[in-house]
Scaffold this active site. Sequence first.
Site, PDB file in Angstrom:
ATOM      1  N   SER A  94       0.805  -1.221   0.000  1.00 30.55           N
ATOM      2  CA  SER A  94       0.000   0.000   0.000  1.00 30.55           C
ATOM      3  C   SER A  94       0.834   1.266   0.000  1.00 30.55           C
ATOM      4  CB  SER A  94      -0.931   0.010   1.216  1.00 30.55           C
ATOM      5  OG  SER A  94      -0.170  -0.142   2.386  1.00 30.55           O
ATOM      6  N   THR A 196      -2.090   3.310   4.066  1.00 30.92           N
ATOM      7  CA  THR A 196      -1.274   4.524   4.037  1.00 30.92           C
ATOM      8  C   THR A 196      -0.459   4.675   5.300  1.00 30.92           C
ATOM      9  OG1 THR A 196      -3.076   5.573   2.849  1.00 30.92           O
ATOM     10  CG2 THR A 196      -1.496   7.047   3.915  1.00 30.92           C
ATOM     11  N   THR A 214       1.476   6.992   0.127  1.00 23.32           N
ATOM     12  CA  THR A 214       0.635   5.839  -0.192  1.00 23.32           C
ATOM     13  C   THR A 214       0.654   5.515  -1.688  1.00 23.32           C
ATOM     14  OG1 THR A 214      -1.593   4.931   0.145  1.00 23.32           O
ATOM     15  CG2 THR A 214      -1.482   7.142  -0.691  1.00 23.32           C
ATOM     16  N   ARG A 224      -7.052   8.314 -10.459  1.00 17.61           N
ATOM     17  CA  ARG A 224      -7.627   8.605  -9.132  1.00 17.61           C
ATOM     18  C   ARG A 224      -6.520   9.073  -8.173  1.00 17.61           C
ATOM     19  NH1 ARG A 224      -6.917   6.837  -3.543  1.00 17.61           N
ATOM     20  NH2 ARG A 224      -8.893   7.061  -2.485  1.00 17.61           N
ATOM     21  N   THR A 247      -5.622   7.868   7.724  1.00 20.02           N
ATOM     22  CA  THR A 247      -5.450   6.686   6.896  1.00 20.02           C
ATOM     23  C   THR A 247      -6.848   6.173   6.563  1.00 20.02           C
ATOM     24  OG1 THR A 247      -4.434   4.493   6.762  1.00 20.02           O
ATOM     25  CG2 THR A 247      -5.308   5.139   8.901  1.00 20.02           C
ATOM     26  N   GLY A 248      -6.966   5.411   5.488  1.00 17.13           N
ATOM     27  CA  GLY A 248      -8.271   4.862   5.143  1.00 17.13           C
ATOM     28  C   GLY A 248      -8.805   5.436   3.844  1.00 17.13           C
TER      29      GLY A 248
HETATM   30  N1  GLY Z   1      -5.828   7.122   2.189  1.00 19.59           N
HETATM   31  C1  GLY Z   1      -5.278   6.699   0.996  1.00 19.59           C
HETATM   32  C2  GLY Z   1      -6.141   6.840  -0.170  1.00 19.59           C
HETATM   33  O1  GLY Z   1      -7.360   6.852  -0.060  1.00 19.59           O
HETATM   34  O2  GLY Z   1      -5.614   6.931  -1.261  1.00 19.59           O
END
Ligand code: GLY
Length: 340
Positions: A94, A196, A214, A224, A247-248
């Site tokens: 990740s 992340t 990340t 994206r 994070t998330g």
């Molecule tokens: N938190 C990392 C992402 O959504 O790309």
Amino acid sequence: MFNRRNFLSKSLLASLSIGVVGCQSETTNHEELPTSQNVSKQSSTPNKPISIATWTHGKEANEVAMKILLEKGKAIDAVEQGVRIVEADPKGTSVGIGGTPDRDGHVTLDACIMDEKGNAGAVCFLEGIKHPISVARKIMDETPHVMLAGEGALQFALENGFEKENLLTDFSDKAWNKWLKKKKYSPKVNSENHDTISQIAIDLEGNISGSCTTSGLGYKMRGRVGDSPIIGASLFVDNEVGAACATGLGEVVMKTLGSFLIVELMRNGATPEEACKEAVMRIIKKYDWKELQVGYLAVNKAGEYGAYAVQKGFNYAVHVDGENKLINAPYFYKNPKEEN
Ligand code: GLY
């Protein structure tokens, strides 16, 4: 004398308690690790160094950061070098090399960094460079801009001595090929307990800095970009108040500008955990949160820290007072199926 903290604490806590009304299920904490409610949260001296980072890989990042901090290094160097160790680990799927690609098979990276003076640098949709955090740092230090994207970011990196390399490992390539058979895109809660990396440090001078890096959501649409390069969303530092990071699922962090919100709540008297919880509640109130995870971490100027997550499963590492420990964050949603 007017006491701003006490005054604002009261009004803020009133609003926080309103925010919690209607929660589906207020949780207890999960097993094994200590939680942020039952561990010491405060450095006993103001300028004691502290490093805090998301997930299990936060421990490695903290080790690197704390070595720098104890040698009188700056927090900004600690948070850059700390997350680089995770970016360089090909086993991590990740962050950095080994990151899960987008649905077309490209590893694209996002990162940002912010120092105690309010300087910030960020990079997004960067391909082929293992250390986006150091590109972000260079943008912060050596350009008049905050963020470079895609081709321009790559050009800047190459002009500044970064080397292009293949970041798609055999492991991630195989997993992507397997995914291609069904092409089902569903960002799951804690699918790998690994996401992340965001890190915050306070150095011996009492200065605060933060970083975030990340490869973003696995099998995302090409192009994206998530919250990780967005200052105020994944990361915010105000040296007078503290710092917060995330994070998330980036989409909901961006829509609620979580890290900036947390720092402002701390400015107005909330503890780090209260502030993180309120930022989670903004997500709960507006979005379909049951299948997503977001975890926030925050540290204030006094070295108090706290965290809060939407779901069970978010942990973080704190290095303070000679100990580098993993802590389970408290969380909002307790799955009724788990209660039996
Ligand atoms: N938190 C990392 C992402 O959504 O790309």
